[in-house]
Design an enzyme around this catalytic site. Structure first.
Site, PDB file in Angstrom:
ATOM      1  N   CYS A   1       0.827  -1.205   0.000  1.00 55.91           N
ATOM      2  CA  CYS A   1       0.000   0.000   0.000  1.00 55.91           C
ATOM      3  C   CYS A   1       0.867   1.264   0.000  1.00 55.91           C
ATOM      4  CB  CYS A   1      -1.009  -0.031   1.152  1.00 55.91           C
ATOM      5  SG  CYS A   1      -2.417   1.064   0.835  1.00 55.91           S
ATOM      6  N   HIS A  46      -3.690  -4.967   0.561  1.00 53.20           N
ATOM      7  CA  HIS A  46      -3.182  -5.319   1.887  1.00 53.20           C
ATOM      8  C   HIS A  46      -3.202  -6.829   2.079  1.00 53.20           C
ATOM      9  CE1 HIS A  46      -2.435  -1.561   4.104  1.00 53.20           C
ATOM     10  NE2 HIS A  46      -3.368  -1.040   3.343  1.00 53.20           N
ATOM     11  N   GLU A  67      -1.559  -8.657   4.040  1.00 51.51           N
ATOM     12  CA  GLU A  67      -1.462  -9.088   5.449  1.00 51.51           C
ATOM     13  C   GLU A  67      -2.834  -9.207   6.098  1.00 51.51           C
ATOM     14  OE1 GLU A  67      -1.116  -6.067   4.458  1.00 51.51           O
ATOM     15  OE2 GLU A  67      -2.001  -4.739   5.988  1.00 51.51           O
TER      16      GLU A  67
END
Ligand code: MN
Length: 251
Positions: A116, A221, A223
């Site tokens: 990001c 994202h 994660e």
């Protein structure tokens, strides 16, 4: 019977950038969890830790770098002034700490994954630029997460991943569905880097430098996706694998 446990697996040290206080902030914990699950040892890098340090010295102690998400980069770093009403939010201390680190990582060919803000950081560190507001280039409501609701693991839009790219080798090529929390996007792609994923409207969703061992960034994202989208774990595995190769080569 062979009871030899074999060589101790190397847990490469992966620096993870964060805002001030990020190492204990719930929004940043998933980065460390994903790196840890992939076999890396997370090392937090907050602006306070980095202040006054030589970025090359900091990186000498690491095998890989993860540039994490956060607020916008100061447009001054790519030669622009803030566009009025673009909703640009800046953390000057973080920029001052991370930009030299990102440049040093590229200089040293250290394996680096940008997420990001991190892909934007990679782009700007290498000489590229950003769109200050997604709303300037796409119909924002179609692109951003708000349509997907408050569930942060939910996905928002598809991306087309370039077959044969490093990103495709990590997570697979073709259409994938990703989340989308970004307010800015890469505009000018820096020399040497190639776009390896785009949204249907053409927004840059991933960049990489095929000349380097591992220099890759994604606009989504991963994660926050790893629990429900196992393919995204492979992105962290690819970073850790590249970092491990570097760690072993340096011994
Ligand atoms: Mn997006």
């Amino acid at each position: 019977m062979n009871s030899d446990p074999g060589p101790v697996p190397v847990r490469p040290r992966i620096g993870i950038t964060a805002k001030s206080g990020g190492s204990t902030h719930p929004a940043y914990r998933p980065y460390a969890a994903a790196v840890d699950a992939a076999g890396g040892e997370p090392v937090w890098l907050e602006p306070e830790t980095l202040a006054g340090t030589d970025p090359h010295e900091v990186l000498r102690d690491l095998d890989g770098l993860l540039l994490s998400g956060g607020v916008d980069l100061d447009p001054g770093h790519f030669g622009e002034t803030v566009v009025p009403d673009a909703g640009v939010e800046i953390d000057p201390r973080r920029d001052a700490a991370e930009l030299p680190l990102a440049r040093a990582a590229l200089d040293a060919d250290l394996p680096v994954l940008g997420i990001c803000r991190g892909v934007q950081m990679l782009a700007v560190a290498a000489g590229g630029s950003l769109h200050q507001d997604l709303g300037l280039i796409v119909e924002r409501a179609r692109h951003q997460q708000r349509l997907a609701g408050k569930d942060e693991t939910a996905t928002a839009h598809p991306v087309h991943i370039e077959p044969g790219s490093g990103l495709a080798r990590a997570v697979g090529g073709g259409e994938q569905i990703v989340n989308s929390f970004h307010h800015q996007a890469v505009k000018d792609v820096p020399e040497g880097f190639v776009v390896t994923a785009r949204s249907p409207e053409g927004t840059v969703e991933a960049l990489e430098d095929p000349r380097r061992p591992f220099a890759l960034g994604v606009q989504w994202h991963p994660e926050r996706m790893v629990a429900r989208h196992p393919a995204q774990r492979k992105l962290f595995a690819a970073l850790v694998e590249a970092a491990r190769a570097r760690a072993l080569a340096r011994r």
